[in-house]
Design an enzyme around this catalytic site. Structure first.
Site, PDB file in Angstrom:
ATOM      1  N   GLU A 132      47.346  19.367  47.310  1.00 48.59           N
ATOM      2  CA  GLU A 132      47.062  20.358  46.285  1.00 48.59           C
ATOM      3  C   GLU A 132      47.246  21.772  46.836  1.00 48.59           C
ATOM      4  O   GLU A 132      47.009  22.029  48.018  1.00 48.59           O
ATOM      5  CB  GLU A 132      45.640  20.153  45.747  1.00 48.59           C
ATOM      6  CG  GLU A 132      45.574  18.852  44.953  1.00 48.59           C
ATOM      7  CD  GLU A 132      44.182  18.470  44.466  1.00 48.59           C
ATOM      8  OE1 GLU A 132      44.119  17.680  43.522  1.00 48.59           O
ATOM      9  OE2 GLU A 132      43.174  18.934  45.018  1.00 48.59           O
TER      10      GLU A 132
ATOM     11  N   CYS B 138      46.647  29.498  48.150  1.00 48.11           N
ATOM     12  CA  CYS B 138      45.836  28.671  49.051  1.00 48.11           C
ATOM     13  C   CYS B 138      46.588  27.360  49.220  1.00 48.11           C
ATOM     14  O   CYS B 138      46.821  26.647  48.247  1.00 48.11           O
ATOM     15  CB  CYS B 138      44.451  28.458  48.426  1.00 48.11           C
ATOM     16  SG  CYS B 138      43.428  27.312  49.368  1.00 48.11           S
TER      17      CYS B 138
ATOM     18  N   CYS C  98      42.361  14.671  55.379  1.00 45.52           N
ATOM     19  CA  CYS C  98      41.803  15.383  56.532  1.00 45.52           C
ATOM     20  C   CYS C  98      41.044  14.379  57.393  1.00 45.52           C
ATOM     21  O   CYS C  98      40.487  13.414  56.883  1.00 45.52           O
ATOM     22  CB  CYS C  98      40.857  16.490  56.064  1.00 45.52           C
ATOM     23  SG  CYS C  98      40.328  17.602  57.396  1.00 45.52           S
TER      24      CYS C  98
ATOM     25  N   CYS D 112      33.752  16.698  57.528  1.00 41.02           N
ATOM     26  CA  CYS D 112      32.684  17.653  57.189  1.00 41.02           C
ATOM     27  C   CYS D 112      32.005  17.100  55.927  1.00 41.02           C
ATOM     28  O   CYS D 112      32.690  16.812  54.939  1.00 41.02           O
ATOM     29  CB  CYS D 112      33.271  19.031  56.890  1.00 41.02           C
ATOM     30  SG  CYS D 112      34.183  19.725  58.274  1.00 41.02           S
TER      31      CYS D 112
ATOM     32  N   CYS E  94      32.494  18.510  52.156  1.00 40.89           N
ATOM     33  CA  CYS E  94      33.846  18.814  51.662  1.00 40.89           C
ATOM     34  C   CYS E  94      34.481  17.592  51.007  1.00 40.89           C
ATOM     35  O   CYS E  94      34.462  16.494  51.571  1.00 40.89           O
ATOM     36  CB  CYS E  94      34.708  19.294  52.831  1.00 40.89           C
ATOM     37  SG  CYS E  94      36.410  19.670  52.339  1.00 40.89           S
TER      38      CYS E  94
ATOM     39  N   GLY F 263      43.231  19.737  54.682  1.00 43.58           N
ATOM     40  CA  GLY F 263      43.637  19.508  56.057  1.00 43.58           C
ATOM     41  C   GLY F 263      43.149  20.556  57.037  1.00 43.58           C
ATOM     42  O   GLY F 263      42.602  21.590  56.650  1.00 43.58           O
TER      43      GLY F 263
ATOM     44  N   LEU G  17      32.110  28.368  59.859  1.00 47.43           N
ATOM     45  CA  LEU G  17      30.979  28.252  60.794  1.00 47.43           C
ATOM     46  C   LEU G  17      29.814  27.487  60.153  1.00 47.43           C
ATOM     47  O   LEU G  17      29.363  26.481  60.667  1.00 47.43           O
ATOM     48  CB  LEU G  17      30.536  29.651  61.233  1.00 47.43           C
ATOM     49  CG  LEU G  17      29.662  29.687  62.469  1.00 47.43           C
ATOM     50  CD1 LEU G  17      30.432  29.250  63.713  1.00 47.43           C
ATOM     51  CD2 LEU G  17      29.076  31.075  62.701  1.00 47.43           C
TER      52      LEU G  17
ATOM     53  N   CYS H 180      37.188  26.004  46.928  1.00 52.30           N
ATOM     54  CA  CYS H 180      37.085  25.544  48.313  1.00 52.30           C
ATOM     55  C   CYS H 180      36.369  24.208  48.375  1.00 52.30           C
ATOM     56  O   CYS H 180      35.294  24.050  47.813  1.00 52.30           O
ATOM     57  CB  CYS H 180      36.239  26.482  49.157  1.00 52.30           C
ATOM     58  SG  CYS H 180      36.881  28.092  49.385  1.00 52.30           S
TER      59      CYS H 180
HETATM   60  N1  SAH Z   1      39.987  22.736  57.629  1.00 52.45           N
HETATM   61  C1  SAH Z   1      40.002  24.143  57.438  1.00 52.45           C
HETATM   62  C2  SAH Z   1      40.580  24.612  56.118  1.00 52.45           C
HETATM   63  C3  SAH Z   1      40.115  23.898  54.855  1.00 52.45           C
HETATM   64  S1  SAH Z   1      38.549  24.237  54.174  1.00 52.45           S
HETATM   65  C4  SAH Z   1      38.589  24.710  57.597  1.00 52.45           C
HETATM   66  O1  SAH Z   1      37.662  23.929  57.699  1.00 52.45           O
HETATM   67  O2  SAH Z   1      38.434  25.911  57.671  1.00 52.45           O
HETATM   68  C5  SAH Z   1      38.493  25.837  53.555  1.00 52.45           C
HETATM   69  C6  SAH Z   1      37.066  26.384  53.475  1.00 52.45           C
HETATM   70  O3  SAH Z   1      36.305  25.769  52.414  1.00 52.45           O
HETATM   71  C7  SAH Z   1      36.280  26.125  54.728  1.00 52.45           C
HETATM   72  O4  SAH Z   1      35.567  27.266  55.105  1.00 52.45           O
HETATM   73  C8  SAH Z   1      35.327  25.024  54.304  1.00 52.45           C
HETATM   74  O5  SAH Z   1      34.208  24.969  55.121  1.00 52.45           O
HETATM   75  C9  SAH Z   1      35.024  25.426  52.896  1.00 52.45           C
HETATM   76  N2  SAH Z   1      34.457  24.373  52.070  1.00 52.45           N
HETATM   77  C10 SAH Z   1      34.622  23.056  52.187  1.00 52.45           C
HETATM   78  N3  SAH Z   1      33.958  22.404  51.227  1.00 52.45           N
HETATM   79  C11 SAH Z   1      33.346  23.355  50.473  1.00 52.45           C
HETATM   80  C12 SAH Z   1      32.564  23.317  49.289  1.00 52.45           C
HETATM   81  N4  SAH Z   1      32.268  22.185  48.702  1.00 52.45           N
HETATM   82  N5  SAH Z   1      32.134  24.498  48.782  1.00 52.45           N
HETATM   83  C13 SAH Z   1      32.478  25.666  49.353  1.00 52.45           C
HETATM   84  N6  SAH Z   1      33.242  25.754  50.447  1.00 52.45           N
HETATM   85  C14 SAH Z   1      33.674  24.610  50.997  1.00 52.45           C
END
Ligand code: SAH
Length: 348
Positions: free
Chosen positions: A96, A109, A116, A120, A123, A167, A223, A341
């Protein structure tokens, strides 16, 4: 009967590869540069668009090469203007990409992997296992598709690119850097690297590699907590490389590039919405040249994580600003179409 040799994807070739092909065909090397410009700068989608290349030579190219293009299979528009694309790759896997319009920007984006591997637990993409890395052209094509949508639907140029889709870009290092090279080089889209941001969970070894490679784009690190115990609970990667190692790699990044990192940080109710966490973040920012983007949480189905109360965000802002740290609180876009995100999971 001999079968025809398998055609190669023309966009896997470097300029030198194309030059070598033209020379072998007894053609002038400068033709190679013209073809290369068609491929990247002008985003050609077939050989017949290459009108300054002779018909004979175009036929020759067709005999040997083909285009492996991505296809925007489905496009959804949010009430706030955000566009989410389901992008089909040549092997039918889907990633996407998202166009985020604001008053001053059109941001793309984009995804760097199919799925991935990082788990986490807040996510949605983590629910998909990692299928494969994207090639440089598959990453670049997402940018071009969004640039075209910006022209078509907003009549505005693409201004920013963020590697914040599906990813982990630093686990597809070579291809991601090659794609940024295409985006920023004059033979490609010629955009300034200052308009490109790579977002990572924070893999210290690869951050040092970026520093050594003297890249000129922006770096963002997800972070979410500056306390090891709670970060490890959310992001298993933290068990392999903890906050101290991350800080050390970011200090190295700063020493080499003289650039600040942006910390992306979501505040969740009952998880990191207390003063202890906010103070730990302020302290961590004191060690690493950085600024903070507090991002709104976008719920994914199961309700374990919830957005913190506005007062908690205010508390974070107050504590960080008291230490002179720059903080932005970012609202999410495209939530109604699962384009925000962490919501990218090929749901529709
Ligand atoms: N793998 C990379 C890029 C993808 S995630 C990374 O982790 O940075 C892009 C951003 O979205 C990251 O900061 C991630 O922590 C955040 N993110 C993931 N799930 C989310 C959610 N449900 N709500 C808000 N931000 C989220």
């Amino acid at each position: 009967m001999t079968s025809a040799p398998e055609k190669r994807d023309i966009r896997q070739l470097s300029l030198d590869d194309i030059k070598a092909f033209f020379e072998a065909e007894g053609e002038k090397a400068f033709r190679a540069k013209q073809v290369y410009e068609w491929l990247w700068k002008k985003s050609a989608k077939d050989f017949d668009q290459m009108t300054n290349i002779s018909l004979k030579m175009r036929e020759k190219l067709k005999e040997h090469f083909l285009f492996k293009l991505i296809k925007v299979d489905q496009m959804q528009r949010s009430t706030d203007g955000t566009i989410k694309n389901a992008v089909k790759l040549h092997d039918n896997l889907v990633v996407e990409s998202v166009l985020i319009p604001t008053e001053s920007r059109i941001t793309a984006c984009i995804s760097s992997q199919v799925g991935c591997s990082l788990d986490c637990n807040f996510c949605a993409t983590a629910r998909l296992k990692r299928m494969r890395n994207l090639n440089p052209d598959e990453i670049y094509d997402q940018v071009v598709a969004i640039k075209e949508q910006g022209d078509l639907y907003f009549e505005r140029p693409l201004t920013n690119i963020v590697y914040m889709g599906m990813g982990e870009p630093l686990l597809n290092y070579k291809n991601v850097l090659a794609s940024i090279d295409k985006i920023t080089s004059p033979e490609g889209l010629g955009m300034s690297p200052r308009r490109v941001t790579l977002s990572t969970v924070g893999i210290p070894k690869m951050i040092k590699q970026l520093a050594d490679d003297e890249v000129r784009f922006n770096l963002a690190v997800s972070l979410h907590s500056a306390i090891d115990e709670s970060r490890s609970r959310m992001m298993p990667i933290n068990e392999k490389s903890n906050l101290a190692e991350l800080a050390e790699s970011l200090q190295y990044w700063h020493s080499k590039t003289n650039r600040k990192v942006t910390f992306e940080y979501v505040v969740w109710r009952g998880i990191n919405d207390d003063e202890k966490h906010a103070k730990a973040l302020a302290k961590y920012c004191g060690r690493v040249a950085s600024k903070v983007n507090i991002i709104e949480y976008n719920p994914i189905d199961d309700g374990e994580f919830q957005q913190a109360a506005p007062e908690s965000l205010d508390m974070y802002k107050r504590i960080l600003e008291a230490k002179g740290i720059i903080v932005n609180v970012r609202r999410s876009r495209g939530k109604d179409i699962d384009a925000a995100c962490g919501q990218l999971a090929n749901k529709s």
